[in-house]
Motif scaffolding. Structure first.
Motif, PDB file in Angstrom:
ATOM      1  N   CYS A   1       0.914  -1.202   0.147  1.00  0.00           N
ATOM      2  CA  CYS A   1       0.099   0.004  -0.056  1.00  0.00           C
ATOM      3  C   CYS A   1       0.947   1.188   0.225  1.00  0.00           C
ATOM      4  CB  CYS A   1      -1.058  -0.197   1.270  1.00  0.00           C
ATOM      5  SG  CYS A   1       0.044   0.118   2.848  1.00  0.00           S
ATOM      6  N   SER A   2       0.384   2.243  -0.437  1.00  0.00           N
ATOM      7  CA  SER A   2       1.282   3.444  -0.460  1.00  0.00           C
ATOM      8  C   SER A   2       0.573   5.133  -0.040  1.00  0.00           C
ATOM      9  CB  SER A   2       1.603   3.753  -1.946  1.00  0.00           C
ATOM     10  OG  SER A   2       0.446   3.659  -2.759  1.00  0.00           O
ATOM     11  N   THR A   3      -1.089   4.893   0.187  1.00  0.00           N
ATOM     12  CA  THR A   3      -1.490   6.074   0.549  1.00  0.00           C
ATOM     13  C   THR A   3      -2.641   5.508   1.776  1.00  0.00           C
ATOM     14  OG1 THR A   3      -3.378   5.785  -0.869  1.00  0.00           O
ATOM     15  CG2 THR A   3      -1.526   7.069  -1.814  1.00  0.00           C
ATOM     16  N   ALA A   4      -3.098   6.463   2.453  1.00  0.00           N
ATOM     17  CA  ALA A   4      -4.111   6.284   3.317  1.00  0.00           C
ATOM     18  C   ALA A   4      -5.504   5.624   2.784  1.00  0.00           C
ATOM     19  CB  ALA A   4      -4.326   7.571   4.016  1.00  0.00           C
ATOM     20  N   TYR A   5      -5.799   6.048   1.935  1.00  0.00           N
ATOM     21  CA  TYR A   5      -6.763   5.484   0.956  1.00  0.00           C
ATOM     22  C   TYR A   5      -6.670   4.189   0.490  1.00  0.00           C
ATOM     23  CZ  TYR A   5     -10.639   4.915  -2.312  1.00  0.00           C
ATOM     24  OH  TYR A   5     -11.837   4.332  -3.021  1.00  0.00           O
ATOM     25  N   ASN A   6      -5.602   3.965  -0.015  1.00  0.00           N
ATOM     26  CA  ASN A   6      -5.413   2.488  -0.946  1.00  0.00           C
ATOM     27  C   ASN A   6      -5.198   1.583   0.537  1.00  0.00           C
ATOM     28  OD1 ASN A   6      -2.693   2.429  -0.740  1.00  0.00           O
ATOM     29  ND2 ASN A   6      -2.602   3.147  -2.641  1.00  0.00           N
ATOM     30  N   ALA A   7      -4.363   2.044   1.448  1.00  0.00           N
ATOM     31  CA  ALA A   7      -4.320   1.073   2.657  1.00  0.00           C
ATOM     32  C   ALA A   7      -5.321   0.660   3.206  1.00  0.00           C
ATOM     33  CB  ALA A   7      -3.171   1.909   3.439  1.00  0.00           C
ATOM     34  N   LYS A   8      -6.344   1.524   3.483  1.00  0.00           N
ATOM     35  CA  LYS A   8      -7.601   0.981   4.225  1.00  0.00           C
ATOM     36  C   LYS A   8      -8.332   0.056   3.303  1.00  0.00           C
ATOM     37  CE  LYS A   8     -11.909   2.356   6.323  1.00  0.00           C
ATOM     38  NZ  LYS A   8     -12.569   3.421   6.776  1.00  0.00           N
ATOM     39  N   GLY A   9      -8.526   0.487   1.980  1.00  0.00           N
ATOM     40  CA  GLY A   9      -9.187  -0.399   1.069  1.00  0.00           C
ATOM     41  C   GLY A   9      -8.617  -1.735   0.848  1.00  0.00           C
ATOM     42  N   LEU A  10      -7.258  -1.596   0.620  1.00  0.00           N
ATOM     43  CA  LEU A  10      -6.700  -2.800   0.411  1.00  0.00           C
ATOM     44  C   LEU A  10      -6.657  -4.020   1.512  1.00  0.00           C
ATOM     45  CD1 LEU A  10      -3.525  -1.571  -1.544  1.00  0.00           C
ATOM     46  CD2 LEU A  10      -5.270  -3.090  -2.597  1.00  0.00           C
ATOM     47  N   LEU A  11      -6.272  -3.118   2.631  1.00  0.00           N
ATOM     48  CA  LEU A  11      -6.198  -4.204   3.925  1.00  0.00           C
ATOM     49  C   LEU A  11      -7.613  -4.851   4.162  1.00  0.00           C
ATOM     50  CD1 LEU A  11      -4.549  -5.420   6.065  1.00  0.00           C
ATOM     51  CD2 LEU A  11      -5.307  -3.409   7.649  1.00  0.00           C
ATOM     52  N   LYS A  12      -8.687  -4.167   3.871  1.00  0.00           N
ATOM     53  CA  LYS A  12     -10.002  -4.665   4.128  1.00  0.00           C
ATOM     54  C   LYS A  12     -10.487  -5.874   3.046  1.00  0.00           C
ATOM     55  CE  LYS A  12     -13.715  -1.988   4.681  1.00  0.00           C
ATOM     56  NZ  LYS A  12     -14.217  -2.268   5.936  1.00  0.00           N
ATOM     57  N   SER A  13      -9.886  -5.703   1.764  1.00  0.00           N
ATOM     58  CA  SER A  13      -9.891  -6.810   0.779  1.00  0.00           C
ATOM     59  C   SER A  13      -9.037  -7.835   1.036  1.00  0.00           C
ATOM     60  CB  SER A  13      -9.576  -6.489  -0.540  1.00  0.00           C
ATOM     61  OG  SER A  13     -10.563  -5.233  -1.008  1.00  0.00           O
ATOM     62  N   ALA A  14      -7.669  -7.728   1.648  1.00  0.00           N
ATOM     63  CA  ALA A  14      -6.740  -8.676   2.021  1.00  0.00           C
ATOM     64  C   ALA A  14      -7.511  -9.463   3.222  1.00  0.00           C
ATOM     65  CB  ALA A  14      -5.475  -7.910   2.664  1.00  0.00           C
ATOM     66  N   ILE A  15      -7.996  -8.993   4.197  1.00  0.00           N
ATOM     67  CA  ILE A  15      -8.706  -9.561   5.281  1.00  0.00           C
ATOM     68  C   ILE A  15      -9.890 -10.692   4.669  1.00  0.00           C
ATOM     69  CG2 ILE A  15     -10.093  -9.454   7.373  1.00  0.00           C
ATOM     70  CD1 ILE A  15      -8.544  -6.726   7.832  1.00  0.00           C
ATOM     71  N   ARG A  16     -10.679 -10.070   3.740  1.00  0.00           N
ATOM     72  CA  ARG A  16     -11.576 -10.938   3.026  1.00  0.00           C
ATOM     73  C   ARG A  16     -11.327 -12.116   2.253  1.00  0.00           C
ATOM     74  NH1 ARG A  16     -16.637  -6.549   2.145  1.00  0.00           N
ATOM     75  NH2 ARG A  16     -16.413  -5.460   4.410  1.00  0.00           N
ATOM     76  N   ASP A  17      -9.904 -11.820   1.737  1.00  0.00           N
ATOM     77  CA  ASP A  17      -9.386 -12.717   0.831  1.00  0.00           C
ATOM     78  C   ASP A  17      -9.416 -14.315   1.402  1.00  0.00           C
ATOM     79  OD1 ASP A  17      -8.117 -12.471  -2.254  1.00  0.00           O
ATOM     80  OD2 ASP A  17      -7.229 -13.953  -1.071  1.00  0.00           O
ATOM     81  N   ASP A  18      -9.483 -15.339   0.597  1.00  0.00           N
ATOM     82  CA  ASP A  18      -9.354 -16.505   1.204  1.00  0.00           C
ATOM     83  C   ASP A  18      -7.849 -17.224   1.182  1.00  0.00           C
ATOM     84  OD1 ASP A  18     -11.822 -17.001   2.396  1.00  0.00           O
ATOM     85  OD2 ASP A  18     -13.060 -18.044   0.473  1.00  0.00           O
ATOM     86  N   ASN A  19      -6.877 -16.170   0.576  1.00  0.00           N
ATOM     87  CA  ASN A  19      -5.510 -16.767   0.273  1.00  0.00           C
ATOM     88  C   ASN A  19      -4.743 -15.983   1.356  1.00  0.00           C
ATOM     89  OD1 ASN A  19      -5.702 -18.562  -1.941  1.00  0.00           O
ATOM     90  ND2 ASN A  19      -6.957 -17.060  -2.508  1.00  0.00           N
ATOM     91  N   PRO A  20      -3.370 -16.728   1.514  1.00  0.00           N
ATOM     92  CA  PRO A  20      -2.270 -15.805   2.504  1.00  0.00           C
ATOM     93  C   PRO A  20      -1.881 -14.549   1.668  1.00  0.00           C
ATOM     94  CG  PRO A  20      -1.491 -17.925   1.571  1.00  0.00           C
ATOM     95  CD  PRO A  20      -2.969 -17.818   1.126  1.00  0.00           C
ATOM     96  N   VAL A  21      -1.917 -13.454   2.256  1.00  0.00           N
ATOM     97  CA  VAL A  21      -1.691 -12.274   1.649  1.00  0.00           C
ATOM     98  C   VAL A  21      -0.613 -11.408   2.492  1.00  0.00           C
ATOM     99  CG1 VAL A  21      -2.481  -9.825   0.786  1.00  0.00           C
ATOM    100  CG2 VAL A  21      -3.893 -11.743   0.680  1.00  0.00           C
ATOM    101  N   LEU A  22       0.487 -11.114   1.897  1.00  0.00           N
ATOM    102  CA  LEU A  22       1.673 -10.505   2.408  1.00  0.00           C
ATOM    103  C   LEU A  22       1.454  -9.165   2.318  1.00  0.00           C
ATOM    104  CD1 LEU A  22       5.168 -12.374   1.760  1.00  0.00           C
ATOM    105  CD2 LEU A  22       3.925 -12.212   4.134  1.00  0.00           C
TER     106      LEU A  22
END
Lengths: 327, 342
Positions: free
Chosen positions: A148-169
């Motif tokens: 992630c690189s901005t406050a906006y994408n940090a939040k939206g990406l982390l939410k997507s990562a938590i919902r993903d069914d795979n391991p996300v670094l």
């Protein structure tokens, strides 16, 4: 809209997802009472209790493996690496277990887990605390890697990562936690697999990620003043790479510069160049250039450290040379 | 040869098992033994590949522990995992098919001997590196406690049994996980199968304290030393530990003193273990010993035992046919299972 610092944007993402799904929990060193080394989990243990915001002993390989076991049996763990570099101690659990187990088990188990925390070169933190593990981990099958690189994408990406069914670094950057941005009041997600066109342009494609995005944007100011019109793409997903977006840009500009903070040897850029050669060689008007960190342990000395990573002026010069075809 | 440890005494008649229970335990041990014998035959005939680690001699541990678990409990194993999988209820034909690399294998031919998995049977793996399964098992146990205490699911009382060998107890993950299991009071059994050898490294040459069960005490955890060649001794220790774990009283370390009758793997020339040592332990064969127990206590007769052996042999033969006749994975599915589709 609410002005939000990046570490709070990440905190909001975790808070919202923990409220939405009771199987989501956080574990790591000092994530509970202490609130996380960069305060991303501040006070969450008071809201969710000590099992859902679990302070672990300093045992990276074992608590990472524990998260794999919890994920296999239906929970959705978020590991905080106090510093992402510490996760070298958990390399086996991340590679063999988180990354490969779904395949090795023939699809018997899925591993929905996020491993997040501060990476990158900070300010004089010394070699061990200045790692860019995205390059080390990119060869592991089964892992998704996001920066992630901005406050906006940090939040939206982390939410997507938590919902993903795979391991996300999930790589945050140690020097970006205090970036500020107005965030929407409504819930939003940012897809994990899409690169972000930060600035459209026609002369040259600059591919970058994480903190280097901001160095690139500084360089762009000077370039625009000189009449050059670069297209800037933040990769976001380092694995798999979004070649739909990258390819479309190459077909438009026919010139590519990669700006990365990882070391040159075996880096993210090396992989991108190989893929561009495979798929878009005929589109290129010039060889792809990559600006990477030096292949050395990051030195403590401030001057040497700044020589180790790419600086905005170097980016400006490299783009000017490329546009003038003096590459 | 280092002096053999004195096996702890266990008063078997006091265990008071029924004939039905005895036959169930006997059948499971015979299944493990015959399955492994068939694996050796297939390996030497060039039908099975890779590293294959057989369990002969250690059957009382798998049967003693896993057959004391409930079906919704969890089992976590190592590279020596065939017999744990069988005890956990994975059908012999699906284990055999996995060893043949077939699509019908429990890991769909992607795992192989050291990576047996079955979500249906709560078999968490099949972990080939030393110690890496222990944290995974810890995670399953944490999940049970999380469901019970964080989510308020009163019926979340599943127990996890985690198996590993003597060599693993010198690895950091062993100590780290004992610490966390005790710290968080997790429902887990750490079952050490101390077969005295880590490939060619004798246990006494690798550790400053060979009595592994004593290592539990520094974590405030019960540590039990058990005759691992006596299925009733193992079962009794397991039942006590499982009851504790299920009641929310935390983890137990069980050290089973046992022996593998074959080399580390089928590729091991097995040159270091002395003849005297091997003969000493062969004389303690857990299956023969349990046969004597069942007959002496008039629980069953020889015909019944023979009937079980015949039935298991038929099952193994059928499993072999199933494995040989099953299809290989399709080349089109080479990339399948890399990622889960959300």
């Amino acid at each position: 809209m609410a002005e939000t610092l990046m570490f709070n944007a990440l905190r909001e993402a975790i808070d919202e997802e923990m409220a939405r799904d009771e199987t989501v929990f956080v574990l790591g060193e000092d994530v509970g009472h202490y609130g996380g080394s960069y305060k991303v989990t501040k006070d969450l243990y008071q809201k969710y209790g000590e099992l859902r915001v679990l302070d672990t002993p300093i045992a990276e390989n074992s608590f990472t493996g524990m998260a794999v076991g919890a994920a296999m049996t239906g929970l959705r763990p978020i590991i905080e690496g106090m510093n992402m570099g510490f996760l070298l101690l958990a390399f086996n659990q991340i590679a063999n277990n988180a990354g490969m187990l779904r395949y090795t088990s023939g699809g018997n188990f899925k591993i929905p887990m996020v491993i997040r925390g501060p990476g990158g070169v900070g300010r004089q933190l010394g070699a061990e605390h200045s790692q860019r593990l995205e390059a080390y981990f990119q060869a592991v099958p089964g892992l998704k890697i996001v920066a992630c690189s901005t406050a906006y994408n940090a939040k939206g990406l982390l939410k997507s990562a938590i919902r993903d069914d795979n391991p996300v670094l999930f790589f945050e950057h140690v020097l970006l936690y205090n970036l500020k941005e107005d965030l929407p009041n409504h819930e939003y997600l940012v897809p994990l697999d899409k690169a972000e066109v930060v600035r459209p342009g026609k002369d040259v494609t600059i591919l970058t990620y994480s903190r280097m995005r901001h160095h690139v944007m500084q360089a762009v100011k000077g370039l625009v003043a000189k009449g050059i019109d670069p297209e800037v793409i933040d990769l976001i997903s380092l694995k798999p790479l979004d070649f739909a977006t990258i390819g479309a840009s190459i077909q438009k500009t026919h010139r590519v510069i990669i700006v990365e903070e990882c070391m040159k040897t075996g880096g993210i850029g090396a992989e991108i160049i190989a893929s561009i050669n495979d798929q878009y060689f005929d589109e290129l008007d010039a060889p792809v250039v990559r600006l990477s960190s030096q292949d050395i342990p990051t030195p403590y000395n401030g001057k040497l450290e700044s020589l180790t990573i790419v600086q905005p002026k170097q980016i400006e010069t490299a783009v000017e040379h490329m546009v003038a075809l003096r590459v | 040869m280092v002096q053999e440890r004195t096996l702890p005494q266990f008063q078997a008649p006091a265990a008071q098992i029924s004939a039905e229970e005895g036959l169930m335990l006997y059948e499971d041990m015979v299944l493990g033994r015959f399955f492994e014998d068939k694996c050796a035959e297939m390996y030497y005939r060039g039908k099975m590949f890779g590293f294959v680690h057989l369990y002969n001699g250690q059957e009382a541990v798998s049967t003693g522990v896993i057959k004391a678990l409930r079906h919704d409990d969890y089992v976590c194993s190592t590279y020596r995992d065939h017999v744990h999988a069988l005890s956990a209820g994975v059908p012999a034909q699906n284990v055999m098919a996995e060893l043949f690399g077939k699509e019908t294998g429990c890991s769909r031919g992607r795992g192989g001997s050291m990576h047996l998995f079955s979500s249906e049977h709560n078999l968490l793996g099949g972990f080939a590196f030393i110690g890496e399964g222990i944290p995974v098992a810890l995670g399953a146990a944490f999940q049970s406690r999380y469901r019970r205490d964080a989510l308020g699911q009163a019926d979340a009382d599943q127990v996890t049994a985690c198996f590993f060998g003597d060599g693993t107890t010198n690895n950091g993950q062993f100590f780290e996980c004992l610490n966390m299991a005790a710290l968080w009071n997790l429902p887990i059994l750490f079952v050490v199968e101390n077969n005295k050898w880590a490939i060619g490294m004798a246990h006494e040459r690798a550790t400053s304290q060979p009595e592994i069960y004593r290592k539990a005490s520094v974590f405030g955890m019960p540590g039990v030393e058990v005759d691992g060649m006596d299925v009733l001794a193992v079962r009794t220790a397991a039942q006590t530990a499982i009851a504790r774990a299920r009641a929310g009283e935390g983890p137990t370390l069980i050290e089973c003193l046992t022996y593998r009758f074959r080399g580390h793997s089928l590729a091991d020339p097995d040159e270091l273990r002395s003849k005297v040592e091997k003969e000493t332990w062969l004389a303690r064969d857990p299956i023969k010993r349990f046969e004597v127990y069942l007959l002496e206590n008039n629980l069953v007769d020889e015909d019944t035992l023979r009937g079980i052996r015949d039935r298991v042999q038929t099952l193994i033969d059928d499993a072999l046919t199933f494995a040989e006749e099953s299809p290989e994975p399709s080349p089109d599915d080479l990339y399948k299972y890399i990622f889960a589709e959300s």
